[in-house]
Design an enzyme around this catalytic site. Structure first.
Site, PDB file in Angstrom:
ATOM      1  N   ASP A 146       0.752  -1.009   0.071  1.00 25.12           N
ATOM      2  CA  ASP A 146      -0.303  -0.162   0.093  1.00 25.12           C
ATOM      3  C   ASP A 146       1.063   1.233  -0.171  1.00 25.12           C
ATOM      4  O   ASP A 146       1.477   1.668   0.905  1.00 25.12           O
ATOM      5  CB  ASP A 146      -0.755  -0.077   1.107  1.00 25.12           C
ATOM      6  CG  ASP A 146      -2.174   1.149   1.233  1.00 25.12           C
ATOM      7  OD1 ASP A 146      -3.293   0.561   1.819  1.00 25.12           O
ATOM      8  OD2 ASP A 146      -1.792   2.415   0.932  1.00 25.12           O
ATOM      9  N   GLU A 191      -3.452   0.338  -4.179  1.00 27.30           N
ATOM     10  CA  GLU A 191      -3.470  -1.033  -3.008  1.00 27.30           C
ATOM     11  C   GLU A 191      -3.130  -2.392  -3.566  1.00 27.30           C
ATOM     12  O   GLU A 191      -4.615  -2.811  -4.526  1.00 27.30           O
ATOM     13  CB  GLU A 191      -4.349  -0.733  -2.027  1.00 27.30           C
ATOM     14  CG  GLU A 191      -4.305  -1.535  -1.066  1.00 27.30           C
ATOM     15  CD  GLU A 191      -5.184  -1.690   0.061  1.00 27.30           C
ATOM     16  OE1 GLU A 191      -5.464  -0.453  -0.191  1.00 27.30           O
ATOM     17  OE2 GLU A 191      -5.782  -2.154   0.717  1.00 27.30           O
TER      18      GLU A 191
END
Ligand code: TTP
Ligand code: MG
Length: 384
Positions: free
Chosen positions: A19, A113
């Site tokens: 992420d 992500e």
């Protein structure tokens, strides 16, 4: 014995959650380095809310989805920047293209992500660290990574320590790792469900691990079994593969009139190669394979591909192009030609010397003229 058990841990601890850290802000900082170190907020627009807050701004209590007016009242010194979705999409594409060099098993969950399986790696931790460093050196943003035996654990690990975190949960320690974390880390526990659970005396994931099943059923209904499994670090969901973003670059064209002269076709292919290699360079990549395609006036299609040392410079590929053309040339009239470069390599700072880039002053000059004055501002002789 220690080596054996360590190897065992590595061999199954293969799911990486990635992420980007304050993604929109990080992209804005690449565009404008003067924003580095400042409390920065990206957002506004029609909805008038914070999209991304830098970690400096978060110290003032500012977070995503907060109204801009409130963010301003919490930190008057913050710098506010309007969203630039084109830039975020471009950086996202680069981020996922780079991950493809580490694994064919990637699930993209959002713009910044995803999950990556490193099951084919003997030392996934080192590989993950390499990926993290390469994102920083080539794209200019930072990411946080979590490594675990399944998606749930790697996701929580990745989000637990940010920015630039790399958190490893060795196989067999999942339950222990989750035990002290707040309930809201578990999927399904949004603000409402968490509040209801806390009312019943559940506060941590450990409380769910040891709860009486009948109480859990009362709280969660038919999800109780699944949630109990998750609380114990058991998640059997698989990585949902996302199709690859860009594995090759190509161009093809049909002539207005069929062409029979080999030199003319060679020049046309060279011009197409110039165009695709400019895109390769803009994406910070290099290529290792060239394929040409010729379609005759009688609609017979021939292709030839040749591999070589990684390069991002068309001048290095011209002799390969000529070799490919010569190998399939039988003197027919040609109606269509195409060029594809593939087998991509990523060009990072540390790898520069590995690429076959002899004297690319002319290529650099052409690139900079095209960037300033447009694609047609300048061309090599063979394209005229
Ligand atoms: P996130 O990864 O949730 O947030 P982030 O990258 O800004 O910060 P973190 O370091 O905590 O990961 O979301 C990715 C991007 O998506 C974010 O930069 C902006 C956008 N976004 C919104 O536009 N609105 C939102 O409410 C959220 C949460 C994100
Ligand atoms: Mg993020």
């Amino acid at each position: 014995m220690i080596y054996l058990s360590l190897f065992f841990c590595y061999s199954i601890m293969v799911i990486v959650h990635l992420d980007a850290d304050c993604f929109y802000v990080s992209v804005e900082r690449v565009k404008n380095p003067r924003l580095i170190g400042l409390p920065v907020i990206v957002g506004g627009g029609v909805r008038g809310v914070v999209a991304s807050a830098s970690y400096e701004a978060r110290k003032f209590g500012i977070h995503a989805a907060m109204p801009i007016w409130k963010a301003k009242s919490l930190c008057s010194a913050a710098v506010f920047v309007q969203t630039d979705m084109d830039a975020y999409r471009e950086f996202s594409q680069k981020l996922f293209q780079l991950q493809e060099l580490y694994s064919p098993f990637i699930e993209k969950c959002s713009i910044d992500e995803g999950y990556i399986s490193l099951k084919h790696e003997s030392d996934p931790i080192t590989k993950a660290r390499e990926l993290q460093n390469q994102v920083k050196s080539t794209i200019g943003i930072t990411v946080s990574l979590g490594l675990g035996t399944n998606k749930l654990v790697s996701q929580i690990a990745g989000k637990l320590w940010k920015p630039e975190g790399l958190t490893v949960v060795p196989a067999g320690t999942e339950k222990e790792f989750l035990k002290t974390l707040d309930l809201s880390w578990l999927p399904g526990f949004g603000p409402k469900a968490t509040q209801a659970a806390k009312y019943k005396g559940f506060s941590t994931i450990g409380d769910i691990q040891s709860a009486d099943m009948s109480v859990l059923f009362e709280l969660l209904g038919n999800k109780a079994d699944k949630v109990r499994g998750l609380a114990n670090g058991i998640d059997l969901s698989e990585i949902q593969l996302t199709p690859n973003v860009a594995k090759s670059y190509s161009e093809q064209a049909t002539f207005e009139k069929d062409i029979r002269i080999k030199q003319e076709i060679y020049h046309k292919l060279q011009a197409m190669l110039d165009n695709v290699m400019r895109k390769v360079r803009l994406d910070g990549k290099a290529v290792k394979t060239l394929e040409i395609k010729l379609r005759t006036a009688a609609f017979k299609t021939v292709t030839k591909s040749i591999s070589f040392e990684p390069t991002d410079n068309e001048e290095v590929i011209y002799p390969v192009l000529l070799e490919a053309l010569t190998s399939v040339w039988v003197g027919h009239s040609i109606r269509l030609v195409g060029v594809t470069v593939s087998n991509l390599a990523y060009k990072s700072a540390g790898q520069l010397d590995l690429f076959n880039t002899p004297d690319d002053k002319i290529t650099k000059l052409l690139d900079s003229m095209k960037s300033k004055f447009g694609e047609n501002a300048i061309k090599r002789g063979h394209a005229l």
